[in-house]
Design a protein around this motif. Structure first.
Motif, PDB file in Angstrom:
ATOM      1  N   ALA A  97       0.836  -1.079   0.083  1.00 12.84           N
ATOM      2  CA  ALA A  97       0.031  -0.014  -0.080  1.00 12.84           C
ATOM      3  C   ALA A  97       0.993   1.339   0.071  1.00 12.84           C
ATOM      4  CB  ALA A  97      -0.868   0.000   1.375  1.00 12.84           C
ATOM      5  N   ASP A  98       0.648   2.143  -0.697  1.00  7.04           N
ATOM      6  CA  ASP A  98       0.953   3.518  -0.696  1.00  7.04           C
ATOM      7  C   ASP A  98       0.424   4.289   0.505  1.00  7.04           C
ATOM      8  OD1 ASP A  98       2.134   3.682  -3.428  1.00  7.04           O
ATOM      9  OD2 ASP A  98       0.104   3.501  -4.026  1.00  7.04           O
ATOM     10  N   LEU A  99      -0.640   3.841   0.926  1.00  3.21           N
ATOM     11  CA  LEU A  99      -1.265   4.668   2.111  1.00  3.21           C
ATOM     12  C   LEU A  99      -2.036   3.808   2.973  1.00  3.21           C
ATOM     13  CD1 LEU A  99      -2.009   7.140   3.780  1.00  3.21           C
ATOM     14  CD2 LEU A  99      -3.743   7.666   1.986  1.00  3.21           C
ATOM     15  N   VAL A 100      -1.895   3.512   4.315  1.00  4.35           N
ATOM     16  CA  VAL A 100      -2.688   2.704   5.068  1.00  4.35           C
ATOM     17  C   VAL A 100      -3.532   3.628   5.892  1.00  4.35           C
ATOM     18  CG1 VAL A 100      -2.841   1.013   7.049  1.00  4.35           C
ATOM     19  CG2 VAL A 100      -1.088   0.755   4.998  1.00  4.35           C
ATOM     20  N   LEU A 101      -4.971   3.622   6.044  1.00  2.54           N
ATOM     21  CA  LEU A 101      -5.733   4.309   6.738  1.00  2.54           C
ATOM     22  C   LEU A 101      -6.350   3.394   7.950  1.00  2.54           C
ATOM     23  CD1 LEU A 101      -7.650   6.405   4.176  1.00  2.54           C
ATOM     24  CD2 LEU A 101      -5.595   7.125   5.509  1.00  2.54           C
ATOM     25  N   ALA A 102      -6.020   3.766   9.031  1.00  2.49           N
ATOM     26  CA  ALA A 102      -6.359   2.925  10.314  1.00  2.49           C
ATOM     27  C   ALA A 102      -7.217   3.732  11.174  1.00  2.49           C
ATOM     28  CB  ALA A 102      -5.247   2.154  10.714  1.00  2.49           C
ATOM     29  N   ASN A 103      -7.758   3.296  12.368  1.00  2.00           N
ATOM     30  CA  ASN A 103      -8.505   3.989  13.326  1.00  2.00           C
ATOM     31  C   ASN A 103      -7.194   4.368  14.385  1.00  2.00           C
ATOM     32  OD1 ASN A 103     -11.277   4.321  14.788  1.00  2.00           O
ATOM     33  ND2 ASN A 103      -9.878   3.690  16.163  1.00  2.00           N
ATOM     34  N   GLY A 104      -6.370   3.446  14.773  1.00  2.00           N
ATOM     35  CA  GLY A 104      -5.631   3.872  15.680  1.00  2.00           C
ATOM     36  C   GLY A 104      -5.998   3.789  17.280  1.00  2.00           C
ATOM     37  N   HIS A 105      -5.536   4.091  18.042  1.00  9.53           N
ATOM     38  CA  HIS A 105      -5.772   3.986  19.610  1.00  9.53           C
ATOM     39  C   HIS A 105      -5.846   2.405  19.945  1.00  9.53           C
ATOM     40  CE1 HIS A 105      -5.687   8.152  20.560  1.00  9.53           C
ATOM     41  NE2 HIS A 105      -6.997   8.353  19.785  1.00  9.53           N
ATOM     42  N   TYR A 106      -4.867   1.855  19.186  1.00 11.24           N
ATOM     43  CA  TYR A 106      -4.758   0.243  19.388  1.00 11.24           C
ATOM     44  C   TYR A 106      -6.251  -0.594  19.081  1.00 11.24           C
ATOM     45  CZ  TYR A 106      -0.766   1.797  21.649  1.00 11.24           C
ATOM     46  OH  TYR A 106       0.509   2.320  22.156  1.00 11.24           O
ATOM     47  N   PHE A 107      -6.939   0.003  18.348  1.00  9.15           N
ATOM     48  CA  PHE A 107      -8.192  -0.442  17.828  1.00  9.15           C
ATOM     49  C   PHE A 107      -8.092  -1.840  17.149  1.00  9.15           C
ATOM     50  CE2 PHE A 107     -12.225  -0.422  15.015  1.00  9.15           C
ATOM     51  CZ  PHE A 107     -13.225  -1.205  15.952  1.00  9.15           C
ATOM     52  N   GLU A 108      -7.156  -1.684  16.313  1.00 12.42           N
ATOM     53  CA  GLU A 108      -6.799  -2.755  15.236  1.00 12.42           C
ATOM     54  C   GLU A 108      -5.955  -4.148  16.026  1.00 12.42           C
ATOM     55  OE1 GLU A 108      -6.623   0.330  14.436  1.00 12.42           O
ATOM     56  OE2 GLU A 108      -7.735   0.720  12.477  1.00 12.42           O
ATOM     57  N   GLU A 109      -5.327  -3.660  17.254  1.00 17.05           N
ATOM     58  CA  GLU A 109      -4.760  -4.836  17.732  1.00 17.05           C
ATOM     59  C   GLU A 109      -3.906  -5.680  16.952  1.00 17.05           C
ATOM     60  OE1 GLU A 109      -6.585  -6.746  20.850  1.00 17.05           O
ATOM     61  OE2 GLU A 109      -8.106  -4.995  21.570  1.00 17.05           O
ATOM     62  N   GLY A 110      -4.397  -6.858  16.663  1.00 19.99           N
ATOM     63  CA  GLY A 110      -3.468  -7.962  15.775  1.00 19.99           C
ATOM     64  C   GLY A 110      -3.136  -7.205  14.580  1.00 19.99           C
ATOM     65  N   LEU A 111      -3.927  -6.619  13.793  1.00 21.66           N
ATOM     66  CA  LEU A 111      -3.647  -5.940  12.610  1.00 21.66           C
ATOM     67  C   LEU A 111      -2.624  -4.783  12.734  1.00 21.66           C
ATOM     68  CD1 LEU A 111      -4.406  -6.333   9.597  1.00 21.66           C
ATOM     69  CD2 LEU A 111      -6.344  -4.670  10.136  1.00 21.66           C
ATOM     70  N   GLY A 112      -3.028  -3.952  13.726  1.00 23.03           N
ATOM     71  CA  GLY A 112      -1.794  -2.852  13.906  1.00 23.03           C
ATOM     72  C   GLY A 112      -0.495  -3.512  14.150  1.00 23.03           C
ATOM     73  N   ARG A 113      -0.246  -4.636  14.511  1.00 28.50           N
ATOM     74  CA  ARG A 113       1.079  -5.240  14.749  1.00 28.50           C
ATOM     75  C   ARG A 113       1.499  -5.386  13.148  1.00 28.50           C
ATOM     76  NH1 ARG A 113      -0.816  -7.368  19.743  1.00 28.50           N
ATOM     77  NH2 ARG A 113      -1.562  -9.227  18.965  1.00 28.50           N
ATOM     78  N   ILE A 114       0.971  -5.968  12.298  1.00 27.54           N
ATOM     79  CA  ILE A 114       1.219  -6.174  11.014  1.00 27.54           C
ATOM     80  C   ILE A 114       1.356  -4.806  10.454  1.00 27.54           C
ATOM     81  CG2 ILE A 114       0.361  -7.265   8.730  1.00 27.54           C
ATOM     82  CD1 ILE A 114       0.914  -9.320  10.401  1.00 27.54           C
ATOM     83  N   ILE A 115       0.737  -3.924  10.425  1.00 28.57           N
ATOM     84  CA  ILE A 115       0.812  -2.591   9.996  1.00 28.57           C
ATOM     85  C   ILE A 115       2.175  -1.965  10.324  1.00 28.57           C
ATOM     86  CG2 ILE A 115       0.033  -0.185   9.805  1.00 28.57           C
ATOM     87  CD1 ILE A 115      -2.949  -1.263  10.060  1.00 28.57           C
ATOM     88  N   ASP A 116       2.419  -2.174  11.709  1.00 26.84           N
ATOM     89  CA  ASP A 116       3.789  -1.733  12.334  1.00 26.84           C
ATOM     90  C   ASP A 116       4.799  -2.431  11.502  1.00 26.84           C
ATOM     91  OD1 ASP A 116       2.558  -0.139  13.924  1.00 26.84           O
ATOM     92  OD2 ASP A 116       2.852  -1.350  15.654  1.00 26.84           O
ATOM     93  N   GLN A 117       4.698  -3.569  11.457  1.00 30.71           N
ATOM     94  CA  GLN A 117       5.865  -4.388  10.668  1.00 30.71           C
ATOM     95  C   GLN A 117       6.099  -4.020   9.182  1.00 30.71           C
ATOM     96  OE1 GLN A 117       4.836  -8.196  11.900  1.00 30.71           O
ATOM     97  NE2 GLN A 117       4.905  -7.668  14.156  1.00 30.71           N
ATOM     98  N   GLN A 118       4.759  -4.197   8.629  1.00 30.22           N
ATOM     99  CA  GLN A 118       4.969  -4.453   7.242  1.00 30.22           C
ATOM    100  C   GLN A 118       4.726  -3.137   5.969  1.00 30.22           C
ATOM    101  OE1 GLN A 118       6.141  -7.016   5.382  1.00 30.22           O
ATOM    102  NE2 GLN A 118       6.198  -8.186   7.416  1.00 30.22           N
TER     103      GLN A 118
END
Ligand SMILES: [Zn+2]
Length: 319
Positions: A97-118
């Motif tokens: 992705a050129d841009l990932v739009l997420a909610n944040g405040h740890y809402f995405e939990e497991g997915l948030g970790r994938i975003i951080d890494q990938q």
């Protein structure tokens, strides 16, 4: 863009699912990094590739982008973001992705970790905005309540933040994003006023809503309705007998008329709502959409329809 994320981050992820971890370790170092090195990213046809995490964010992104960007959502209607287990394909999509739009405040939990890494592109956490006064999570002081979108005025900040991120990455289409946002924000402004009027039409002593998990605190604060839930802000928790008894007492003491199911939570939590209703004589007020939109055939397939449907359900049950 350095490729280090492809090789190092999986080692720092004790909580990932085995399958995802295996994919990240075995596959991404080959395909993911090749994709990153290739200026002709697949699937893009020259357009920006924007990945949205939740169904609400996918909807707003689609409204802003129309067809000038490729919008891909990760969560599907009815899926619960708190407990969502990322699929291997999610890591690949986020990586591209050129841009990932997420909610944040740890809402995405497991997915948030994938975003951080990938993620190799820009990541924007739309709820992490200074204009949003966050509510504390009583069980975890480090993470505020992430359900900010239920205050429509806050969701308008999501839209502005998404618009700004799109313009920064795709300035050639800036006018398009600005115009789309202007139209959408006007609709949301109208929706915000409408919700206020609707909730105010419920007599104040009857303005108490009870749901399965604590998703509606921002809604309650914005529109002046008291909100109670069996469990806290994450659906990972199990209902506790003491909490259920307390809630039963509250329903009796306050003469709460109706309790609400939620569309994206566990069967056990919805069953607990049914049990409390049965024990107290309260009625079941119907199903609210909390952390996910409904599917295309539902009355809540867009953010605006979801808010309208929830409010109509609440007003009908409590008035
Ligand atoms: Zn939630």
């Amino acid at each position: 863009m350095p490729d280090s994320a492809c090789h190092t981050c999986p080692l720092r992820t004790p909580f990932l699912l085995t399958a995802v971890l295996a994919f990240v370790v075995l596959v991404l170092p080959v395909t993911g990094c090749d994709l990153a090195a290739d200026p002709q990213r697949p699937g893009e046809d020259g357009r920006l590739l924007v990945v949205a995490t939740t169904t609400m964010i996918e909807d707003l992104t689609q409204r802003l982008a129309g067809d000038v960007a490729e919008v891909r959502g990760i969560l599907r209607p009815g899926e619960d973001p708190h407990v969502y287990r990322p699929r291997p394909a999610d890591a690949e999509l986020i990586h591209r992705a050129d841009l990932v739009l997420a909610n944040g405040h740890y809402f995405e939990e497991g997915l948030g970790r994938i975003i951080d890494q990938q993620a190799t592109g820009t990541v924007a956490h739309l709820a992490e905005d200074e204009r949003i006064t966050t509510l504390e999570d009583l069980e975890d002081a480090a993470a505020p309540d992430p359900h900010c979108w239920f205050n429509v005025a806050y969701f308008m900040y999501y839209v502005e933040n998404a618009r700004d991120a799109l313009i920064e990455l795709d300035p050639d289409n800036a006018d398009h994003y600005r115009k789309q946002a202007e139209v959408y924000l006007a609709e949301l402004d109208e929706l915000h006023a409408w919700v206020g009027e609707q909730i105010a039409s419920i007599p104040s002593e009857q303005r108490v809503m009870v749901t399965g998990h604590d998703a509606f605190q921002y809604f309650g604060r914005a529109y002046d309705i008291e909100v109670h839930a069996i469990i806290g802000i994450s659906t990972e928790q199990q209902p506790r007998p003491d909490d259920i008894r307390q809630l039963e007492q509250l329903v009796r003491d306050r003469g709460v008329q109706a309790l609400f199911f939620e569309s994206s939570i566990s069967h056990a939590l919805n069953q607990a709502i049914r049990d409390i209703a049965q024990a107290t004589g309260a009625t079941l007020g119907g199903e609210l959409y909390s952390d996910s939109l409904g599917d295309e055939d539902s009355p809540a397939s867009t953010y605006i329809d979801m808010v309208r449907y929830n409010v109509e359900t609440i007003v009908t049950a409590l008035k």
